[in-house]
Write a protein that holds these residues in place. Structure first.
Motif, PDB file in Angstrom:
ATOM      1  N   GLU A  11       0.837  -1.208   0.000  1.00 27.07           N
ATOM      2  CA  GLU A  11       0.000   0.000   0.000  1.00 27.07           C
ATOM      3  C   GLU A  11       0.872   1.259   0.000  1.00 27.07           C
ATOM      4  O   GLU A  11       0.601   2.218  -0.732  1.00 27.07           O
ATOM      5  CB  GLU A  11      -0.912   0.012   1.231  1.00 27.07           C
ATOM      6  CG  GLU A  11      -1.966  -1.077   1.252  1.00 27.07           C
ATOM      7  CD  GLU A  11      -3.175  -0.788   0.370  1.00 27.07           C
ATOM      8  OE1 GLU A  11      -3.161   0.216  -0.384  1.00 27.07           O
ATOM      9  OE2 GLU A  11      -4.145  -1.565   0.445  1.00 27.07           O
ATOM     10  N   ILE A  12       1.925   1.259   0.805  1.00 22.56           N
ATOM     11  CA  ILE A  12       2.780   2.445   0.905  1.00 22.56           C
ATOM     12  C   ILE A  12       3.593   2.640  -0.373  1.00 22.56           C
ATOM     13  O   ILE A  12       3.785   3.772  -0.831  1.00 22.56           O
ATOM     14  CB  ILE A  12       3.716   2.358   2.129  1.00 22.56           C
ATOM     15  CG1 ILE A  12       2.897   2.226   3.422  1.00 22.56           C
ATOM     16  CG2 ILE A  12       4.622   3.586   2.194  1.00 22.56           C
ATOM     17  CD1 ILE A  12       1.969   3.394   3.715  1.00 22.56           C
ATOM     18  N   LEU A  13       4.070   1.546  -0.980  1.00 22.81           N
ATOM     19  CA  LEU A  13       4.763   1.673  -2.264  1.00 22.81           C
ATOM     20  C   LEU A  13       3.819   2.290  -3.292  1.00 22.81           C
ATOM     21  O   LEU A  13       4.224   3.131  -4.106  1.00 22.81           O
ATOM     22  CB  LEU A  13       5.267   0.312  -2.748  1.00 22.81           C
ATOM     23  CG  LEU A  13       5.989   0.307  -4.101  1.00 22.81           C
ATOM     24  CD1 LEU A  13       7.196   1.236  -4.101  1.00 22.81           C
ATOM     25  CD2 LEU A  13       6.420  -1.117  -4.472  1.00 22.81           C
ATOM     26  N   GLY A  14       2.547   1.878  -3.243  1.00 24.10           N
ATOM     27  CA  GLY A  14       1.556   2.469  -4.148  1.00 24.10           C
ATOM     28  C   GLY A  14       1.436   3.967  -3.945  1.00 24.10           C
ATOM     29  O   GLY A  14       1.389   4.742  -4.911  1.00 24.10           O
ATOM     30  N   LYS A  15       1.403   4.401  -2.695  1.00 29.24           N
ATOM     31  CA  LYS A  15       1.322   5.834  -2.410  1.00 29.24           C
ATOM     32  C   LYS A  15       2.577   6.562  -2.884  1.00 29.24           C
ATOM     33  O   LYS A  15       2.511   7.661  -3.434  1.00 29.24           O
ATOM     34  CB  LYS A  15       1.109   6.075  -0.914  1.00 29.24           C
ATOM     35  CG  LYS A  15      -0.317   5.856  -0.449  1.00 29.24           C
ATOM     36  CD  LYS A  15      -0.557   6.410   0.933  1.00 29.24           C
ATOM     37  CE  LYS A  15      -2.033   6.288   1.316  1.00 29.24           C
ATOM     38  NZ  LYS A  15      -2.905   7.144   0.476  1.00 29.24           N
ATOM     39  N   PHE A  16       3.740   5.941  -2.665  1.00 26.93           N
ATOM     40  CA  PHE A  16       5.007   6.551  -3.066  1.00 26.93           C
ATOM     41  C   PHE A  16       5.030   6.804  -4.580  1.00 26.93           C
ATOM     42  O   PHE A  16       5.336   7.907  -5.037  1.00 26.93           O
ATOM     43  CB  PHE A  16       6.173   5.636  -2.660  1.00 26.93           C
ATOM     44  CG  PHE A  16       7.535   6.195  -2.985  1.00 26.93           C
ATOM     45  CD1 PHE A  16       8.225   6.953  -2.055  1.00 26.93           C
ATOM     46  CD2 PHE A  16       8.120   5.948  -4.212  1.00 26.93           C
ATOM     47  CE1 PHE A  16       9.488   7.467  -2.347  1.00 26.93           C
ATOM     48  CE2 PHE A  16       9.376   6.455  -4.521  1.00 26.93           C
ATOM     49  CZ  PHE A  16      10.061   7.217  -3.586  1.00 26.93           C
ATOM     50  N   VAL A  17       4.695   5.771  -5.348  1.00 29.68           N
ATOM     51  CA  VAL A  17       4.714   5.902  -6.814  1.00 29.68           C
ATOM     52  C   VAL A  17       3.626   6.866  -7.283  1.00 29.68           C
ATOM     53  O   VAL A  17       3.866   7.715  -8.151  1.00 29.68           O
ATOM     54  CB  VAL A  17       4.552   4.522  -7.481  1.00 29.68           C
ATOM     55  CG1 VAL A  17       4.443   4.671  -8.997  1.00 29.68           C
ATOM     56  CG2 VAL A  17       5.726   3.619  -7.120  1.00 29.68           C
ATOM     57  N   ALA A  18       2.431   6.757  -6.708  1.00 34.86           N
ATOM     58  CA  ALA A  18       1.323   7.626  -7.110  1.00 34.86           C
ATOM     59  C   ALA A  18       1.665   9.095  -6.881  1.00 34.86           C
ATOM     60  O   ALA A  18       1.381   9.952  -7.729  1.00 34.86           O
ATOM     61  CB  ALA A  18       0.053   7.253  -6.347  1.00 34.86           C
ATOM     62  N   ASN A  19       2.268   9.403  -5.755  1.00 34.39           N
ATOM     63  CA  ASN A  19       2.648  10.786  -5.467  1.00 34.39           C
ATOM     64  C   ASN A  19       3.616  11.324  -6.508  1.00 34.39           C
ATOM     65  O   ASN A  19       3.547  12.495  -6.889  1.00 34.39           O
ATOM     66  CB  ASN A  19       3.287  10.888  -4.077  1.00 34.39           C
ATOM     67  CG  ASN A  19       2.262  10.808  -2.965  1.00 34.39           C
ATOM     68  OD1 ASN A  19       1.068  10.966  -3.197  1.00 34.39           O
ATOM     69  ND2 ASN A  19       2.726  10.542  -1.754  1.00 34.39           N
ATOM     70  N   ARG A  20       4.514  10.467  -7.000  1.00 42.32           N
ATOM     71  CA  ARG A  20       5.502  10.925  -7.970  1.00 42.32           C
ATOM     72  C   ARG A  20       4.961  10.943  -9.390  1.00 42.32           C
ATOM     73  O   ARG A  20       5.473  11.675 -10.228  1.00 42.32           O
ATOM     74  CB  ARG A  20       6.773  10.084  -7.835  1.00 42.32           C
ATOM     75  CG  ARG A  20       7.618  10.596  -6.680  1.00 42.32           C
ATOM     76  CD  ARG A  20       8.315   9.521  -5.885  1.00 42.32           C
ATOM     77  NE  ARG A  20       8.877  10.116  -4.675  1.00 42.32           N
ATOM     78  CZ  ARG A  20       8.181  10.323  -3.549  1.00 42.32           C
ATOM     79  NH1 ARG A  20       6.897   9.983  -3.482  1.00 42.32           N
ATOM     80  NH2 ARG A  20       8.754  10.872  -2.495  1.00 42.32           N
ATOM     81  N   LEU A  21       3.932  10.178  -9.661  1.00 40.68           N
ATOM     82  CA  LEU A  21       3.263  10.305 -10.959  1.00 40.68           C
ATOM     83  C   LEU A  21       2.492  11.622 -11.033  1.00 40.68           C
ATOM     84  O   LEU A  21       2.463  12.291 -12.062  1.00 40.68           O
ATOM     85  CB  LEU A  21       2.295   9.136 -11.182  1.00 40.68           C
ATOM     86  CG  LEU A  21       2.904   7.793 -11.574  1.00 40.68           C
ATOM     87  CD1 LEU A  21       1.817   6.752 -11.739  1.00 40.68           C
ATOM     88  CD2 LEU A  21       3.716   7.913 -12.859  1.00 40.68           C
ATOM     89  N   ARG A  22       1.868  11.991  -9.919  1.00 38.07           N
ATOM     90  CA  ARG A  22       1.077  13.232  -9.900  1.00 38.07           C
ATOM     91  C   ARG A  22       1.972  14.460  -9.900  1.00 38.07           C
ATOM     92  O   ARG A  22       1.604  15.495 -10.465  1.00 38.07           O
ATOM     93  CB  ARG A  22       0.161  13.254  -8.674  1.00 38.07           C
ATOM     94  CG  ARG A  22      -0.970  12.259  -8.737  1.00 38.07           C
ATOM     95  CD  ARG A  22      -2.017  12.574  -7.698  1.00 38.07           C
ATOM     96  NE  ARG A  22      -1.499  12.468  -6.346  1.00 38.07           N
ATOM     97  CZ  ARG A  22      -1.569  11.369  -5.600  1.00 38.07           C
ATOM     98  NH1 ARG A  22      -2.123  10.271  -6.112  1.00 38.07           N
ATOM     99  NH2 ARG A  22      -1.099  11.342  -4.371  1.00 38.07           N
ATOM    100  N   ALA A  23       3.123  14.366  -9.249  1.00 39.43           N
ATOM    101  CA  ALA A  23       4.016  15.522  -9.146  1.00 39.43           C
ATOM    102  C   ALA A  23       5.452  15.070  -9.373  1.00 39.43           C
ATOM    103  O   ALA A  23       6.255  15.020  -8.439  1.00 39.43           O
ATOM    104  CB  ALA A  23       3.866  16.191  -7.778  1.00 39.43           C
ATOM    105  N   PRO A  24       5.810  14.730 -10.632  1.00 40.68           N
ATOM    106  CA  PRO A  24       7.147  14.184 -10.897  1.00 40.68           C
ATOM    107  C   PRO A  24       8.273  15.159 -10.591  1.00 40.68           C
ATOM    108  O   PRO A  24       9.403  14.744 -10.375  1.00 40.68           O
ATOM    109  CB  PRO A  24       7.099  13.832 -12.394  1.00 40.68           C
ATOM    110  CG  PRO A  24       5.961  14.610 -12.951  1.00 40.68           C
ATOM    111  CD  PRO A  24       4.973  14.764 -11.839  1.00 40.68           C
ATOM    112  N   GLN A  25       7.968  16.457 -10.573  1.00 39.28           N
ATOM    113  CA  GLN A  25       9.014  17.443 -10.295  1.00 39.28           C
ATOM    114  C   GLN A  25       9.157  17.736  -8.808  1.00 39.28           C
ATOM    115  O   GLN A  25      10.032  18.487  -8.394  1.00 39.28           O
ATOM    116  CB  GLN A  25       8.710  18.752 -11.042  1.00 39.28           C
ATOM    117  CG  GLN A  25       8.544  18.589 -12.545  1.00 39.28           C
ATOM    118  CD  GLN A  25       9.709  17.871 -13.190  1.00 39.28           C
ATOM    119  OE1 GLN A  25      10.850  18.139 -12.884  1.00 39.28           O
ATOM    120  NE2 GLN A  25       9.407  16.921 -14.072  1.00 39.28           N
TER     121      GLN A  25
END
Length: 204
Positions: free
Chosen positions: A121-135
């Motif tokens: 679940e946390i890995l999902g949040k980590f990746v999702a956060n960086r897809l939404r705000a890659p910069q």
């Protein structure tokens, strides 16, 4: 842009055969899977290849997080396991792991299984956060600052050891960057396999 990301995610999900339905429709045919709060606004059902969203309309945040579940579960699991081993070094772990442990603790008796589910679940949040705000580099800056102090300590104490290193966060960040690039180049579905999805540990 968020609207562009939403379109990319919908196209990706459709390309691997995932249906988008309303939670209301979903509840008529399926029992809520483990790890889903009854009042959730969105959920990913790996077994039935469904993303269900309340009232049929998801926010970009919700859609991203549910789509990432399919990416993680359909990805090469040997790479995912390495990432899971380091996920507790992230800001997302500090912010969300307690809530996930509390939720899964009510559904499973095996501590190792609970830990595995929370890490996914946390890995999902980590990746999702960086897809939404890659910069977004705030987390990396914080980590770099921490690593700077660690290096200074290591200079003073040669035998000083820590499990938190640059390699941990670099590997996680690198994975997120690859997902982002593949998604935007319409190649992500080539790395998410049906075989891996069917073996997913997130299945009921």
């Amino acid at each position: 842009t968020h609207s562009g990301l939403e379109s990319l995610l919908v196209n990706f999900l459709q390309s691997i055969g995932v249906s988008l339905v309303s939670i209301e429709q979903y509840k008529q045919k399926h029992a809520l899977r483990h790890g889903v709060h009854p009042d959730a606004n969105a959920l990913a059902d790996i077994a039935n290849k469904i993303v269900a969203i309340r009232n049929g309309k998801a926010t970009v945040e919700e859609l991203t997080e549910e789509a990432v579940h399919f990416i993680i579960e359909g990805w090469n699991q040997s790479e995912i396991e390495r990432l899971l081993n380091n996920i507790h070094h992230t800001k997302e772990w500090a912010e969300h792991s307690d809530a996930y442990f509390a939720m899964y603790d009510k559904q499973y008796n095996n501590p190792e299984q609970i830990d595995q589910m929370v890490r996914r679940e946390i890995l999902g949040k980590f990746v999702a956060n960086r897809l939404r705000a890659p910069q977004e580099s705030r987390t990396e800056q914080e980590q770099n600052l921490f690593n700077f102090f660690l290096r200074k300590l290591q200079e003073l104490f040669e035998k000083f050891r820590t499990s938190i290193t640059e390699k941990h966060t670099k590997e996680l960040q690198g994975f997120s960057n690859r997902i982002n690039t593949l998604l935007r180049n319409d190649q992500l579905q080539e790395f998410v396999t049906e075989e891996n999805l069917q073996k997913s540990s997130m299945l009921p």
